[in-house]
Design a protein around this motif. Structure first.
Motif, PDB file in Angstrom:
ATOM      1  N   ALA A   2      50.727  45.190  36.920  1.00 22.20           N
ATOM      2  CA  ALA A   2      50.726  43.799  37.185  1.00 22.20           C
ATOM      3  C   ALA A   2      51.828  43.055  36.837  1.00 22.20           C
ATOM      4  CB  ALA A   2      49.447  42.903  36.853  1.00 22.20           C
ATOM      5  N   ILE A 106      44.076  38.736  38.387  1.00 21.26           N
ATOM      6  CA  ILE A 106      44.349  38.300  39.771  1.00 21.26           C
ATOM      7  C   ILE A 106      43.108  37.724  40.313  1.00 21.26           C
ATOM      8  CG2 ILE A 106      45.050  39.382  41.999  1.00 21.26           C
ATOM      9  CD1 ILE A 106      46.345  41.793  40.234  1.00 21.26           C
ATOM     10  N   TRP A 176      53.344  55.438  41.584  1.00 20.12           N
ATOM     11  CA  TRP A 176      51.920  55.835  41.780  1.00 20.12           C
ATOM     12  C   TRP A 176      51.830  57.511  41.913  1.00 20.12           C
ATOM     13  CZ3 TRP A 176      47.176  55.243  40.845  1.00 20.12           C
ATOM     14  CH2 TRP A 176      46.333  55.712  41.887  1.00 20.12           C
ATOM     15  N   GLY A 241      39.698  46.671  38.503  1.00 21.66           N
ATOM     16  CA  GLY A 241      40.419  45.628  39.034  1.00 21.66           C
ATOM     17  C   GLY A 241      39.385  44.285  38.898  1.00 21.66           C
ATOM     18  N   ARG A 357      50.068  47.226  46.168  1.00 22.78           N
ATOM     19  CA  ARG A 357      50.168  47.654  44.914  1.00 22.78           C
ATOM     20  C   ARG A 357      48.670  47.221  44.178  1.00 22.78           C
ATOM     21  NH1 ARG A 357      49.276  48.697  40.725  1.00 22.78           N
ATOM     22  NH2 ARG A 357      50.116  48.433  38.520  1.00 22.78           N
ATOM     23  N   HIS A 358      48.036  46.272  44.579  1.00 26.59           N
ATOM     24  CA  HIS A 358      46.777  45.742  44.171  1.00 26.59           C
ATOM     25  C   HIS A 358      45.797  45.919  45.279  1.00 26.59           C
ATOM     26  CE1 HIS A 358      47.294  45.265  40.071  1.00 26.59           C
ATOM     27  NE2 HIS A 358      48.471  44.683  40.331  1.00 26.59           N
ATOM     28  N   ARG A 359      44.855  46.379  45.480  1.00 25.64           N
ATOM     29  CA  ARG A 359      43.860  46.423  46.371  1.00 25.64           C
ATOM     30  C   ARG A 359      42.510  45.777  46.126  1.00 25.64           C
ATOM     31  NH1 ARG A 359      42.567  52.087  48.399  1.00 25.64           N
ATOM     32  NH2 ARG A 359      42.033  52.340  46.153  1.00 25.64           N
ATOM     33  N   LEU A 360      42.803  44.556  45.896  1.00 24.36           N
ATOM     34  CA  LEU A 360      41.495  43.945  45.182  1.00 24.36           C
ATOM     35  C   LEU A 360      41.095  42.832  46.233  1.00 24.36           C
ATOM     36  CD1 LEU A 360      43.159  42.869  41.697  1.00 24.36           C
ATOM     37  CD2 LEU A 360      41.189  44.654  42.293  1.00 24.36           C
TER      38      LEU A 360
END
Ligand code: UD1
Ligand code: MG
Length: 421
Positions: A2, A106, A176, A241, A357-360
């Motif tokens: 992050a 996040i 990744w 996450g 980058r973030h799958r939130l």
């Protein structure tokens, strides 16, 4: 990782400006107590599960006194490890913040909490305390010529190597696809030292069709061991996450593993089989205790983040105990939510669908609720099915699902016993 900052060129520029100004002591302006205290209420509630566990060890199963003694010594050392971890996390938090190793929460973006620098990579404390407990414990259990000593130390080398690579990832932010490969490097000590059997028992219903009962897989068995390590580590890391989820899932699975080990020891008369499960207990008890200490800080609202150091460490520990305890099929059923999350993630992991980058989920600062997005994760799937949820209740739902998967595994084993193998 992050938005995490390290001492960069800005910092060096700042230092050169200060060269001409009178020097002051260079203590960074960080408060003495940067993080919230541990959530003791949660730990107290979870520690009540110790009662049925002790009941199984002392009353329900007839375990030899020698073995029981080793398990109890290990449990006492693990509890000591718990307290050391609780004590060390605030200290380590100060140090990682000083090195600008932090992340922003996040799922709190848009609120005051979302602007707080949350210390990252506190899994390093868990990893170190775990290793100290596991190394010291050898003194109480193994004799110098024990065959187990070799595999036990190879397992510790893997876990140590994985913790190191996890920390490297946290600090250097490895791309990744390289991340995916790190566990296969860390698994090398075990793959090289492994001298156990490489055979599998063919399930009874299939044996008449194949014509053999036992199949020697040779090097394919070692390949399977390596792949299991890659799966366990990465699957924990991508089911993440949400505050408390990374450690929470490990606590649930580790609890299921120790119960499974005790049940197998109690129900068997084969000394080698018992030893394999005892071996697993000696590593999972310290994992459970030190993870609980981390959970007391990482539970909603998180005072610290665990980092890839922890997710890789925990995944590798569970993989090596599953491999050396010879119950990897059971382990994979305990990992059912992680398997589902992996399957949901496949289109994005393979690059077929773009992977951010973030799958939130999406956070609404007005209501404080999370909404599921189209990213392929179990977290988003749950939100789409159950509707909007707060971060804490979503985490509880996901952990309950993990516990249901573990119970399902026990029921399945009960019904298949004798028929399947
Ligand atoms: C994996 C996931 C990514 C997910 C991330 C969250 C894949 C391919 N990658 O990436 O989608 O967003 O984990 O850990 O599925 N964070 C929070 N709240 C938490 C935990 C983490 O906001 O409860 C954020 C923080 O900003 C923290 C960062 O996630 O700094 C850590 O992410 P990191 O572990 O580096 O992500 P990956 O493991 O690469
Ligand atoms: Mg991660």
């Amino acid at each position: 990782m992050a938005p995490r900052k390290r001492l960069s060129s800005d910092a060096s520029a700042e230092t050169s400006v200060k060269e001409n100004t009178p020097r002051k002591p260079q203590e960074p302006a960080i408060s003495e107590s940067p993080i919230a205290p541990p959530k003791w209420g949660l730990i107290f509630k979870l520690s009540l599960f110790l009662i049925p566990y002790l009941y199984l060890i002392f009353y329900h199963y007839n375990i030899e006194p020698e073995l029981r003694r080793s398990i109890l010594i290990n449990a006492v050392m693990s509890i000591a490890g718990f307290f050391v971890t609780v004590k060390m996390i605030p200290v380590a938090s100060r140090y990682v913040l000083r090195r600008n190793l932090f992340g922003y929460d996040i799922n709190k973006k848009g609120t005051d909490q979302g602007t707080v620098k949350v210390p990252e990579s506190l899994g390093i404390v868990v990893g170190i305390v775990f290793l100290v407990v596991a190394i010291l414990f050898q003194y109480f259990n193994f004799t110098a010529d024990s065959n187990w000593l070799v595999e036990y130390n190879a397992a510790l080398a893997c876990i140590c190597f994985m913790t190191l690579l996890g920390f490297v990832d946290d600090v250097l932010d490895v791309p990744w696809r390289v991340k995916l490969l790190l566990p296969s490097i860390a698994a090398l000590p075990l793959l090289m030292a492994y001298a156990g059997h490489t055979t599998i028992v063919i399930p009874k219903p299939l044996a008449p069709h194949i014509g053999i009962e036992i199949l020697d897989l040779g090097w394919i068995y070692k390949l399977y061991m390596g792949l299991l390590a890659v799966f366990c580590t990465n699957s924990i890391n991508i089911h993440a996450g949400i505050n408390g989820l990374e450690v929470g899932q490990t606590v649930v699975i580790a609890s299921a593993i120790v119960i499974h080990n005790i049940m197998q020891i109690g129900g068997s008369t084969d000394p080698e089989y018992k030893q394999a499960h005892a071996f697993s207990i000696y590593l999972v008890q310290p994992l459970l205790a030190t993870s609980l200490a981390l959970l007391s800080y990482n539970w909603y609202p998180s005072a610290v983040f665990v980092g890839d150091t922890y997710t890789y460490f925990a995944g590798m520990t569970m993989a090596v105990v599953g491999i050396l305890g010879h119950y990897s099929e059971t382990l994979l059923i305990f990992f059912l939510p992680q398997v589902l999350n992996f399957l949901l993630s496949l289109p994005q992991l393979s690059g077929y669908i773009p992977c951010p980058r973030h799958r939130l989920p999406r956070f609404d600062p007005q209501t404080g609720l999370l909404t599921g997005t189209n990213d392929g994760t179990l977290v988003n799937f749950f939100l789409r099915q159950l509707g909007r949820k707060s971060e804490k209740s979503l985490c509880i739902y996901l952990l309950l699902f993990q516990a249901v998967a573990c119970c399902f595994c026990f029921v399945l084993r009960y019904f298949l016993a004798g028929w399947y193998k």
